[in-house]
Design a protein around this motif. Structure first.
Motif, mmCIF file in Angstrom:
data_model
loop_
_atom_site.group_PDB
_atom_site.id
_atom_site.type_symbol
_atom_site.label_atom_id
_atom_site.label_comp_id
_atom_site.label_asym_id
_atom_site.label_seq_id
_atom_site.Cartn_x
_atom_site.Cartn_y
_atom_site.Cartn_z
ATOM 1 N N UNK A 23 0.829 -1.203 0.000
ATOM 2 C CA UNK A 23 0.000 0.000 0.000
ATOM 3 C C UNK A 23 0.864 1.255 0.000
ATOM 4 N N UNK A 24 1.928 1.213 0.757
ATOM 5 C CA UNK A 24 2.800 2.386 0.839
ATOM 6 C C UNK A 24 3.441 2.687 -0.509
ATOM 7 N N UNK A 25 3.755 1.634 -1.299
ATOM 8 C CA UNK A 25 4.371 1.848 -2.591
ATOM 9 C C UNK A 25 3.384 2.424 -3.611
ATOM 10 N N UNK A 26 2.068 2.225 -3.406
ATOM 11 C CA UNK A 26 1.055 2.683 -4.347
ATOM 12 C C UNK A 26 0.656 4.140 -4.125
ATOM 13 N N UNK A 27 1.170 4.804 -3.145
ATOM 14 C CA UNK A 27 0.841 6.204 -2.920
ATOM 15 C C UNK A 27 1.326 7.048 -4.089
ATOM 16 N N UNK A 28 0.520 8.023 -4.550
ATOM 17 C CA UNK A 28 0.922 8.848 -5.696
ATOM 18 C C UNK A 28 2.149 9.682 -5.378
ATOM 19 N N UNK A 29 2.966 9.868 -6.404
ATOM 20 C CA UNK A 29 4.172 10.680 -6.232
ATOM 21 C C UNK A 29 3.779 12.134 -6.025
ATOM 22 N N UNK A 30 4.558 12.895 -5.258
ATOM 23 C CA UNK A 30 4.246 14.319 -5.041
ATOM 24 C C UNK A 30 4.286 15.092 -6.353
ATOM 25 N N UNK A 31 3.406 16.071 -6.471
ATOM 26 C CA UNK A 31 3.306 16.840 -7.710
ATOM 27 C C UNK A 31 2.841 18.259 -7.400
ATOM 28 N N UNK A 32 2.938 19.122 -8.397
ATOM 29 C CA UNK A 32 2.456 20.505 -8.312
ATOM 30 C C UNK A 32 1.414 20.722 -9.402
ATOM 31 N N UNK A 33 0.249 21.206 -9.024
ATOM 32 C CA UNK A 33 -0.829 21.498 -9.980
ATOM 33 C C UNK A 33 -1.008 23.007 -10.088
ATOM 34 N N UNK A 34 -0.977 23.523 -11.301
ATOM 35 C CA UNK A 34 -1.123 24.956 -11.527
ATOM 36 C C UNK A 34 -2.050 25.187 -12.715
ATOM 37 N N UNK A 35 -2.500 26.414 -12.832
ATOM 38 C CA UNK A 35 -3.280 26.834 -14.000
ATOM 39 C C UNK A 35 -2.597 28.052 -14.618
ATOM 40 N N UNK A 36 -2.744 28.196 -15.915
ATOM 41 C CA UNK A 36 -2.146 29.323 -16.620
ATOM 42 C C UNK A 36 -3.158 29.971 -17.537
ATOM 43 N N UNK A 37 -2.924 31.233 -17.858
ATOM 44 C CA UNK A 37 -3.844 31.979 -18.720
ATOM 45 C C UNK A 37 -3.057 32.823 -19.706
ATOM 46 N N UNK A 38 -3.523 32.868 -20.928
ATOM 47 C CA UNK A 38 -2.878 33.671 -21.951
ATOM 48 C C UNK A 38 -3.901 34.370 -22.819
ATOM 49 N N UNK A 39 -3.617 35.589 -23.224
ATOM 50 C CA UNK A 39 -4.520 36.377 -24.066
ATOM 51 C C UNK A 39 -3.751 36.936 -25.246
ATOM 52 N N UNK A 40 -4.320 36.793 -26.434
ATOM 53 C CA UNK A 40 -3.718 37.320 -27.658
ATOM 54 C C UNK A 40 -4.694 38.304 -28.298
ATOM 55 N N UNK A 41 -4.166 39.394 -28.821
ATOM 56 C CA UNK A 41 -5.000 40.450 -29.400
ATOM 57 C C UNK A 41 -4.674 40.635 -30.882
ATOM 58 N N UNK A 42 -5.680 41.111 -31.613
ATOM 59 C CA UNK A 42 -5.517 41.410 -33.030
ATOM 60 C C UNK A 42 -6.542 42.449 -33.435
ATOM 61 N N UNK A 43 -6.239 43.162 -34.506
ATOM 62 C CA UNK A 43 -7.195 44.135 -35.037
ATOM 63 C C UNK A 43 -8.315 43.376 -35.733
ATOM 64 N N UNK A 44 -9.575 43.639 -35.410
ATOM 65 C CA UNK A 44 -10.685 42.897 -36.025
ATOM 66 C C UNK A 44 -10.810 43.186 -37.516
#
Length: 234
Positions: A22-43
């Motif tokens: 059971x101890x071996x089946x524990x998930x490995x430590x990780x980091x969860x993040x979110x990112x955001x990006x915005x792109x602009x253009x002349x319509x």
């Protein structure tokens, strides 16, 4: 009795041996993040919602007045190069107009009728947008529902926004790992969080003075978000 005793003795031993598994089946430590990006253009395309409303004592006259003005507007749009596929009726209504508030316990009465015809127009040549607005107003349009700008092909802008979102997520993950004294490992998973079109960020200069209705197109943008999971390095 001896068989039962043997089973009872073996069961605790099996549980003890299972603990490391059971101890071996524990998930490995990780980091969860979110990112955001915005792109602009002349319509390069605009969408207008406009219409005409008329009132008359009877329903037929109200609808006739609206239809006559609407036909005149559609003819003008065709003369200005607007393709039929870029013009669509979006609302056609006829409603009674009631008299003022009832007095002396009398019920309100219908004093006339109001007809409305609304169309949505896609203008693919923005240089003619101000002239189009001025022309339809001259021809009798008395209701403007809205004006929005967009892109004929938004895929390149969406790709740019997605790339910026991934870059943002990776920078956040690195910052968190460094602050916690950890080493950032490889990407374990990545999933899209969604896309949206924000309000224009900035406005450009007004159109030429000879245009009948001056407008400013500004910039249109697309925002993309992403969710990423990184492993913690050793």
């Amino acid at each position: 009795m001896r068989r039962n005793a043997l089973v009872t003795a073996v069961l605790p031993l099996a549980l003890l041996l299972a603990v490391p598994a059971f101890a071996q089946e524990r998930p490995a430590p990780s980091i969860s993040v979110s990112g955001e990006g915005t792109a602009y253009a002349v319509p390069d395309v605009a969408t207008i919602t406009l219409g005409v409303t008329a009132q008359a004592e009877n329903a037929a006259d109200a609808m006739a007045q609206t239809s006559e003005t609407g036909a005149r507007i559609l003819a003008r749009l065709g003369e200005m190069g607007i393709e039929p596929r870029d013009v669509q009726t979006s609302d056609l209504s006829l409603n009674p107009v009631w008299s003022n508030e009832p007095q002396d316990n009398q019920q309100p009465k219908i004093s006339g009728y109001e007809a409305s015809n609304q169309v949505t127009i896609r203008v693919q040549q923005l240089d003619s947008l101000g002239d189009v607005l001025g022309a339809v107003l001259e021809d009798g349009a008395n209701r403007l529902g809205g004006l929005s700008f967009g892109l004929k092909d938004s895929k390149p802008l969406l790709v740019e926004a997605r790339r910026d979102a991934v870059t943002d997520a990776m920078e956040r993950a690195k910052a968190y790992a460094e602050a916690a004294g950890l080493t950032l490992g490889p990407v374990l998973s990545i999933s899209e969080g969604g896309t949206s079109t924000p309000r224009p960020e900035a406005m450009m200069s007004m159109r030429a003075a000879d245009m009948k209705v001056p407008v400013a197109e500004g910039e249109t943008g697309i925002t993309a978000s992403v969710n990423m999971v990184f492993a913690i390095g050793e």
